[in-house]
Design a protein around this motif. Sequence first.
Motif, short mmCIF file in Angstrom:
data_model
loop_
_atom_site.label_atom_id
_atom_site.label_comp_id
_atom_site.label_asym_id
_atom_site.label_seq_id
_atom_site.Cartn_x
_atom_site.Cartn_y
_atom_site.Cartn_z
N THR A 163 0.66 -0.95 -10.52
CA THR A 163 0.61 -2.30 -11.28
C THR A 163 1.75 -3.29 -10.94
O THR A 163 2.94 -2.77 -11.00
CB THR A 163 0.37 -2.18 -12.50
N TYR B 28 -3.14 -3.22 -8.68
CA TYR B 28 -3.52 -4.16 -9.99
C TYR B 28 -2.38 -5.20 -10.22
O TYR B 28 -1.31 -4.99 -10.11
CB TYR B 28 -3.74 -3.25 -11.10
N GLN C 175 -8.11 -5.14 -10.29
CA GLN C 175 -7.59 -4.47 -9.31
C GLN C 175 -8.02 -5.44 -7.75
O GLN C 175 -8.80 -6.18 -7.84
CB GLN C 175 -8.76 -3.34 -8.81
#
Length: 154
Positions: free
Chosen positions: A79, A115, A127
């Motif tokens: 992320t 992400y 995503q």
Amino acid sequence: MLLGAFWAAMLLGAGPVHAFIDPIVIVPAQPIAGQPVAFSVRIGVCEYFQAGGPSDGTTIFADDRWRTVVVNGSTLQVTVLAFYAPDENACVYPTANFQFSLGTLAPGAYRVELYGQAISDPTFRPQIGSAQFVVGAPAAPIPVNRWGALVVLL
């Protein structure tokens, strides 16, 4: 009059916005166990990462503090904080290639999922890319301390 012609030309010449997030590229392309693995992705226009680090003029090598990695079996969920343009008129972000470290991995098949967590709304975390890759086993050392191996090498 001249200013009106300028704006008309700008509006007529303005095409659609070309926002993009290119596919993830694993670096190196065929990693082996014990070798640092990273991935790079090119992004821009309507999306951009909040990440920084040294650059070679074509790639920003993002420091580890700019991403989080969650390991779920053989899936690496990465992320990165991201900016998303709220509308087409705000698509003014530069184009950049970012590289993020995944560390060293054991031999096996992996999937990396990227992400982009919106800075303005942390609950928005789509995503934006994925890639599969294999980390190979390190090469076996050649035994050179035996007479038979020395003969084979000669």
